[in-house]
Design a protein around this motif. Structure first.
Motif, PDB file in Angstrom:
ATOM      1  N   LYS A 106       1.786  12.632  -3.916  1.00  0.00           N
ATOM      2  CA  LYS A 106       1.193  13.356  -2.797  1.00  0.00           C
ATOM      3  C   LYS A 106       1.932  13.113  -1.486  1.00  0.00           C
ATOM      4  O   LYS A 106       1.860  13.926  -0.563  1.00  0.00           O
ATOM      5  N   GLU A 107       2.627  11.965  -1.391  1.00  0.00           N
ATOM      6  CA  GLU A 107       3.328  11.639  -0.150  1.00  0.00           C
ATOM      7  C   GLU A 107       4.684  12.342  -0.042  1.00  0.00           C
ATOM      8  O   GLU A 107       5.360  12.226   0.985  1.00  0.00           O
TER       9      GLU A 107
ATOM     10  N   THR B 250       6.393  10.115   5.603  1.00  0.00           N
ATOM     11  CA  THR B 250       5.535   8.946   5.842  1.00  0.00           C
ATOM     12  C   THR B 250       6.012   8.154   7.053  1.00  0.00           C
ATOM     13  O   THR B 250       5.219   7.797   7.930  1.00  0.00           O
TER      14      THR B 250
ATOM     15  N   ARG C  52       9.045   2.742  -1.279  1.00  0.00           N
ATOM     16  CA  ARG C  52       7.724   2.733  -1.910  1.00  0.00           C
ATOM     17  C   ARG C  52       7.845   2.228  -3.344  1.00  0.00           C
ATOM     18  O   ARG C  52       8.755   2.641  -4.086  1.00  0.00           O
TER      19      ARG C  52
ATOM     20  N   ASP D 256      10.313   8.354  -0.012  1.00  0.00           N
ATOM     21  CA  ASP D 256       9.428   9.516  -0.092  1.00  0.00           C
ATOM     22  C   ASP D 256      10.203  10.831   0.057  1.00  0.00           C
ATOM     23  O   ASP D 256       9.723  11.876  -0.378  1.00  0.00           O
TER      24      ASP D 256
END
Length: 226
Positions: A169-170, A103, A143, A196
């Protein structure tokens, strides 16, 4: 280096204010533009004044001194406003390390919205900048995985929030971890955060929950970086 940049900025503003007065342009407007945008504003002024000749006799030393003081005052006011905006409204930060890849890569510049949580609370999935709970002087970007009242457990790297498997999904396939954690309920006023890149991230799995007061703002968008 910062002092040199500050001095050059003041010189640019003073020159712009004095020269704008001599050319019949607005010294206040141009001075504020140059003070706020730096080299970009100064270049814009030089480009704009190419078609405007100097008018009238040379400015007297008294008026020149007054204009110079005005330019310094403009620089000071704009610097104070920008500092206030950095503390209260928004901040540009550089991501260090690989914990948020793919990300946010190492060296990416991001814009942090400090007003995002003034009237709202962080939500699951938000990428936030926070004070490191172990050493609040350090800033981390992570996150939000779970909020207060959520039940979190990790089974062989798979994250369950309230017994629901998180899609993640990240998280890239080669960034997944195989650790176990919990189950644990997130206390009131706290958040569970993770990077992530799960197999290369220091986060709530290692140093615990993040108190609400340590969440500085939401990462609004990436400015530079892959």
């Amino acid at each position: 280096m910062l002092y040199l940049i500050a001095v050059l900025g003041v010189v640019f503003v003073v020159f712009t204010v004095v020269d704008a007065e001599h050319r019949g342009r607005s010294p206040l407007c141009w001075g504020m533009l140059v003070a706020g945008t730096g080299v970009v504003g100064f270049a814009a002024y030089l480009l704009a004044c190419r078609s405007t000749p100097r008018i009238g006799p040379p400015l007297g030393p008294r008026l020149t001194a007054q204009l110079a003081l005005g330019g310094i005052a403009i620089s000071a006011v704009v610097a104070i406003v920008l500092s206030w905006m950095t503390m209260v409204v928004a901040q540009v930060a550089t991501v260090e390390g690989h914990a948020m890849e793919p990300t946010l890569a190492d060296g990416s510049a991001v814009a942090v919205n400090k007003l995002a949580y003034r009237w709202a609370l962080p939500r699951r999935g938000d990428v936030v900048m926070l004070n490191y709970p172990v050493n609040p002087d350090k800033l981390f970007v992570k996150r939000v995985i779970a909020e207060e009242g959520d039940l979190v457990r990790i089974d062989d790297g798979r994250v369950f929030v309230n017994d629901v498997l998180r899609a993640d999904k990240e998280v890239a396939p080669d960034a997944r971890a195989h650790d176990n954690w919990g189950p644990q309920m997130i206390p009131e006023g706290y958040y569970f955060v993770m990077g992530d890149r799960r197999n290369n991230s220091s986060d709530s799995r290692h140093w615990g929950m993040v108190p609400r007061k340590y969440v500085i703002g939401r990462v609004a968008f990436r400015l530079t970086g892959p």
